[in-house]
Design a protein around this motif. Structure first.
Motif, PDB file in Angstrom:
ATOM      1  N   PRO A  59       0.826  -1.216   0.000  1.00  0.00           N
ATOM      2  CA  PRO A  59       0.000   0.000   0.000  1.00  0.00           C
ATOM      3  C   PRO A  59       0.858   1.262   0.000  1.00  0.00           C
ATOM      4  O   PRO A  59       1.944   1.293   0.586  1.00  0.00           O
ATOM      5  N   ASN A  61       2.270   4.809   1.018  1.00  0.00           N
ATOM      6  CA  ASN A  61       2.622   5.381   2.327  1.00  0.00           C
ATOM      7  C   ASN A  61       3.110   4.347   3.336  1.00  0.00           C
ATOM      8  O   ASN A  61       3.314   4.676   4.505  1.00  0.00           O
ATOM      9  N   THR A  62       3.300   3.101   2.884  1.00  0.00           N
ATOM     10  CA  THR A  62       3.984   2.129   3.729  1.00  0.00           C
ATOM     11  C   THR A  62       5.435   2.581   3.886  1.00  0.00           C
ATOM     12  O   THR A  62       6.077   2.981   2.916  1.00  0.00           O
ATOM     13  N   LYS A 118       2.680   0.283   8.101  1.00  0.00           N
ATOM     14  CA  LYS A 118       1.872  -0.175   6.965  1.00  0.00           C
ATOM     15  C   LYS A 118       0.917   0.933   6.539  1.00  0.00           C
ATOM     16  O   LYS A 118       0.196   1.505   7.362  1.00  0.00           O
ATOM     17  N   GLY A 119       0.924   1.249   5.255  1.00  0.00           N
ATOM     18  CA  GLY A 119       0.025   2.265   4.730  1.00  0.00           C
ATOM     19  C   GLY A 119      -1.398   1.738   4.598  1.00  0.00           C
ATOM     20  O   GLY A 119      -1.628   0.522   4.587  1.00  0.00           O
ATOM     21  N   ALA A 120      -2.350   2.657   4.494  1.00  0.00           N
ATOM     22  CA  ALA A 120      -3.756   2.264   4.332  1.00  0.00           C
ATOM     23  C   ALA A 120      -3.966   1.664   2.949  1.00  0.00           C
ATOM     24  O   ALA A 120      -3.458   2.177   1.953  1.00  0.00           O
ATOM     25  N   ASN A 121      -4.712   0.567   2.898  1.00  0.00           N
ATOM     26  CA  ASN A 121      -4.959  -0.118   1.624  1.00  0.00           C
ATOM     27  C   ASN A 121      -6.116   0.564   0.894  1.00  0.00           C
ATOM     28  O   ASN A 121      -7.216   0.043   0.780  1.00  0.00           O
ATOM     29  N   THR A 122      -5.856   1.767   0.389  1.00  0.00           N
ATOM     30  CA  THR A 122      -6.884   2.579  -0.249  1.00  0.00           C
ATOM     31  C   THR A 122      -7.247   2.029  -1.628  1.00  0.00           C
ATOM     32  O   THR A 122      -6.582   1.133  -2.157  1.00  0.00           O
ATOM     33  N   SER A 125      -4.459   2.386  -4.096  1.00  0.00           N
ATOM     34  CA  SER A 125      -3.410   1.395  -3.837  1.00  0.00           C
ATOM     35  C   SER A 125      -3.785   0.055  -4.453  1.00  0.00           C
ATOM     36  O   SER A 125      -2.971  -0.612  -5.095  1.00  0.00           O
TER      37      SER A 125
END
Length: 238
Positions: A59, A61-62, A118-122, A125
């Motif tokens: 994702p 921003n990870t 861990k970045g948000a799974n938008t 992404s």
């Protein structure tokens, strides 16, 4: 005692909540000047001086801690792009990260990747990861000989059997920029890359040389899938 307690609290606050080993022994490459200022897959402008990276599926921003296994140097990078579109490579780093890891000279190196945050799974992404997966599937499975070439490529009306062609991918007024771009093409897995300098015009062209007529379409399709969409074909006279 109070000062000691505050120090412990500050340390805990500044320490990442977890550090998960994601992969180790994988290959990292880097990209630089030729992509500086261009849009990344998440819509940002690529800045080669920031600590960012391209990854095919993590994702956006990870935050990753990258360790160069050849020399032990480390840095942290943030995922903001997709790639590299080469099966043998796991991550494409910014030039700043490559410098800090001491891998500019080699171009690629084996690394360990640890997830710091861990970045948000938008949605974007997920969509871009799915697109990257499709590109890799095409690259690993090959292309049919009648696949369309890039819309930006300039293809002659007839490629006669038995002839050889150069596929030009870029022309630069700066030879250093041409060299950097050639390095990027090489990192993507392509061979027979040549720099063609025209002293009278003051430009340096980057091309893949002497491609047989039977492999021109396939090579162009693979270049397009890897992001090299500006292509000009020139028949070789020798």
């Amino acid at each position: 005692m109070k000062r000691f307690s505050l120090l412990i609290i500050a340390t805990l606050l500044l320490t990442p909540l977890f550090s998960e080993v994601y992969k180790t022994g994988v290959t990292a490459s880097y990209y630089a000047e030729d992509f500086h200022g261009k849009r990344t897959s998440n819509g940002e402008r690529f800045n080669m001086n920031d600590y960012t990276c391209a990854h095919k599926s993590l994702p956006f921003n990870t935050v990753l801690k990258v360790t160069n296994l050849a020399n032990g140097k480390t840095c942290e990078v943030r995922v903001n792009d997709r790639g590299p579109f080469v099966a043998s490579r796991e991550i494409d780093l910014s030039k700043a990260a490559a410098i800090k890891l001491g891998m500019i000279g080699s171009g690629t190196t084996k690394v360990k990747l640890e997830i710091i945050k861990k970045g948000a799974n938008t949605k974007i992404s997920q969509q871009t990861a799915a697109c990257a997966s499709k590109i890799m599937a095409k690259l690993s499975g090959g292309f049919p000989s009648n696949s369309k070439t890039s819309a930006n490529s300039k293809k002659p009306a007839n490629i006669a059997p038995g002839t050889y062609w150069d596929i030009q991918l870029g022309a630069f007024s700066s030879k250093e920029n041409a060299k950097e771009f050639a390095r990027k093409v090489s990192h993507a897995g392509f061979k027979n890359i040549v720099l063609q300098t025209s002293a009278s015009k003051g430009i340096t062209r980057v091309a893949i040389k002497k491609v047989p007529a039977s492999k021109v379409t396939d090579t162009q399709n693979k270049l397009t899938a890897a992001g090299f969409t500006e292509q000009t074909l020139r028949q070789r006279k020798d």
